[in-house]
Design a protein around this motif. Structure first.
Motif, PDB file in Angstrom:
ATOM      1  N   LEU A 185      -5.330  14.467  -6.807  1.00 62.19           N
ATOM      2  CA  LEU A 185      -6.152  13.354  -6.337  1.00 62.19           C
ATOM      3  C   LEU A 185      -5.325  12.578  -5.315  1.00 62.19           C
ATOM      4  N   LEU A 186      -5.865  12.453  -4.104  1.00 66.35           N
ATOM      5  CA  LEU A 186      -5.145  11.809  -2.997  1.00 66.35           C
ATOM      6  C   LEU A 186      -5.968  10.658  -2.443  1.00 66.35           C
ATOM      7  N   SER A 187      -5.356   9.476  -2.380  1.00 64.40           N
ATOM      8  CA  SER A 187      -5.968   8.307  -1.747  1.00 64.40           C
ATOM      9  C   SER A 187      -5.270   8.070  -0.409  1.00 64.40           C
ATOM     10  N   ARG A 188      -6.070   7.954   0.656  1.00 65.32           N
ATOM     11  CA  ARG A 188      -5.523   7.720   2.000  1.00 65.32           C
ATOM     12  C   ARG A 188      -6.194   6.484   2.603  1.00 65.32           C
ATOM     13  N   THR A 189      -5.391   5.542   3.057  1.00 62.57           N
ATOM     14  CA  THR A 189      -5.890   4.347   3.730  1.00 62.57           C
ATOM     15  C   THR A 189      -5.187   4.217   5.068  1.00 62.57           C
TER      16      THR A 189
END
Length: 457
Positions: free
Chosen positions: A356-360
């Motif tokens: 699971l990857l969160s990119r901002t």
């Protein structure tokens, strides 16, 4: 006119979408890929590598909050119609758009890259050419195109920013504990091109029999091929202010900057659980006043309808762009910084893992966030594959990403894509992807060497 404008929007969406992504989210958890170090310098490949020009990958990443086929094509009474069709109401079309539509495009050309291990420490250096573009488009533009009703439309919140630069980097990743990796990449930047706008006013006044418009904006530019000595203030802009002589450009490389990538990975539960975090492109470029120019752009237009007898539009207008004195000797721009957070859990001896990857991403005109879930397969030490789906980007089920990495002793071949839609519909006998917002493609070929002992198992 509506059909032409809609076609242009659709072409823009697909032209930007069907390109390669400079940072492919699906590659984040692929252990053999050296592309994932762009997302987190602590995530190192399993072998050293050499990435050659034109072979190792050319990428472009699109991030936006409004472009999608779903916003342009609608199903009405069992048929597909465009957003400008009479059966699609203005509220229905405009309700799907954000208050300020924004678009960000990051391009990257790998000129050279080398990575190698010295015992358990990984080192990398190389050169990239990069372009970062941010654009904000007034929602009133879409309102005017859809309604063509009477009134005045204010497009003053339209904005554009472009940064082009050469990047030289040196990075390292090392263990600070048995379960912790730290990665750092320092970047020296050479400014090649900058342009940005400061809009004073853009208005369109729609009346029953005519449309009148006015625009007034300042355009600021800076580049090593700008020759301020050729500028005549108050005169019309001319190509004469540009000097592409190689000797001149080398002497006028005066804009520099720096940036840093910092990342970490923690391995828990006998390496089955891996937590990672990174901040990338935290930096700036200082643009020299020696190559600084400004332009005062203004114009107006009048449209009085279409003459059926002559077959010509009754329209006229004027536009001029005059050279102006820059407000300052120099200025500073920041890069599009990103924050990436990842969590991965492995099964069957880490042959299969869920990620699971969160990119901002923080751009000049927008903040863009997405969440990507993936299933990662590693059946062999030299073969890995990933399948992903991205949330929080208006993506509906069925929008997938896929990546394949083949990395034996000699070569490192990578192919992958994000945001691919597998549901297609037909509009006027032409197949178009349904629900697909954009697509990112990437392929690259590098050469492997030097697998360290601590990674052989």
């Amino acid at each position: 006119m509506k059909r032409i404008l809609l076609s242009l929007l659709f072409v823009v969406a697909m032209a930007f979408g069907h390109r390669a992504s400079a940072q492919l989210a699906t590659s984040y958890f692929m252990e053999g890929s050296y592309f994932r170090t762009e997302l987190n310098p602590a995530l190192v490949p399993t072998r050293g590598y050499i990435a050659m020009p034109a072979m190792s990958g050319v990428g472009l990443n699109l991030s936006n909050n409004f472009l999608s086929v779903d916003n342009l094509v609608y199903r009405k009474s069992g048929e597909l119609v465009t957003a400008l069709h009479g059966s699609v109401t203005a509220d229905e079309f405009l309700g799907r758009l954000p208050d300020l539509p924004k678009l960000g495009v990051n391009a990257n050309i790998n000129l050279l890259g080398v990575g190698f291990y010295v015992r358990k420490t990984f080192w990398t250096f190389g050169f990239n050419t990069r372009v970062q573009t941010d654009m904000a488009i007034s929602k009133d533009l879409f309102r005017a195109v859809k309604t063509l009703g009477n009134g005045t439309y204010n497009l003053g919140d339209t904005a554009l920013s472009v940064n082009g630069f050469l990047e030289a980097y040196l990075g390292t990743s090392f263990r600070v504990a048995k379960i912790v990796n730290i990665g750092v990449r320092a970047k020296f930047l050479v400014g090649l091109l900058n342009a940005h706008t400061s809009v004073e006013s853009i208005e369109a006044n729609v009346l029953p029999e005519t449309v009148n418009g006015k625009v007034r904006t300042m355009i600021y530019g800076n580049s090593m091929f700008v020759d301020p000595s050729r500028v005549q203030y108050g005169e019309e802009f001319s190509d004469d202010v540009l000097n592409f002589d190689p000797q001149y450009m080398l002497k006028h490389v005066k804009s520099y900057g720096g940036a840093i990538d910092v990342g970490a990975e923690v391995r828990l539960l006998n390496k089955r659980l891996r937590l990672s975090a990174a901040v990338t492109d935290l930096g700036f470029i200082r643009w020299s006043g020696a190559t600084n120019i400004a332009m005062d752009a203004s114009g107006e237009f009048h449209y009085n309808g279409f003459n059926l007898e002559t077959g010509e539009a009754d329209a006229d207008g004027s536009f001029e762009m005059k050279m102006a004195r820059p407000e300052s000797d120099g200025y500073t721009t920041r890069l599009n910084c990103s924050i990436n957070l990842g969590v991965e859990y492995g099964f069957l001896g880490n042959r299969i893992a869920l990620g699971l990857l969160s990119r901002t991403q923080f751009c000049n005109t927008m903040k863009y966030t997405e969440l990507t879930a993936s299933v990662n397969f590693r059946p062999l030490s030299w073969l890995s594959a990933s399948v992903s789906h991205t949330f929080l980007n208006q993506n509906k089920p069925g929008i997938l990403g896929f990546a394949l990495n083949i990395h034996p002793r000699a070569v490192n071949l990578f192919v992958g894509f994000d945001y691919m839609g597998f549901k297609w519909v037909r509009y006027q006998q032409a197949p178009i992807p349904h629900n697909m917002k954009s697509i990112s493609l990437y392929c690259g070929l590098g050469f492997n060497f030097g697998r360290p002992d601590h990674l052989k198992n």
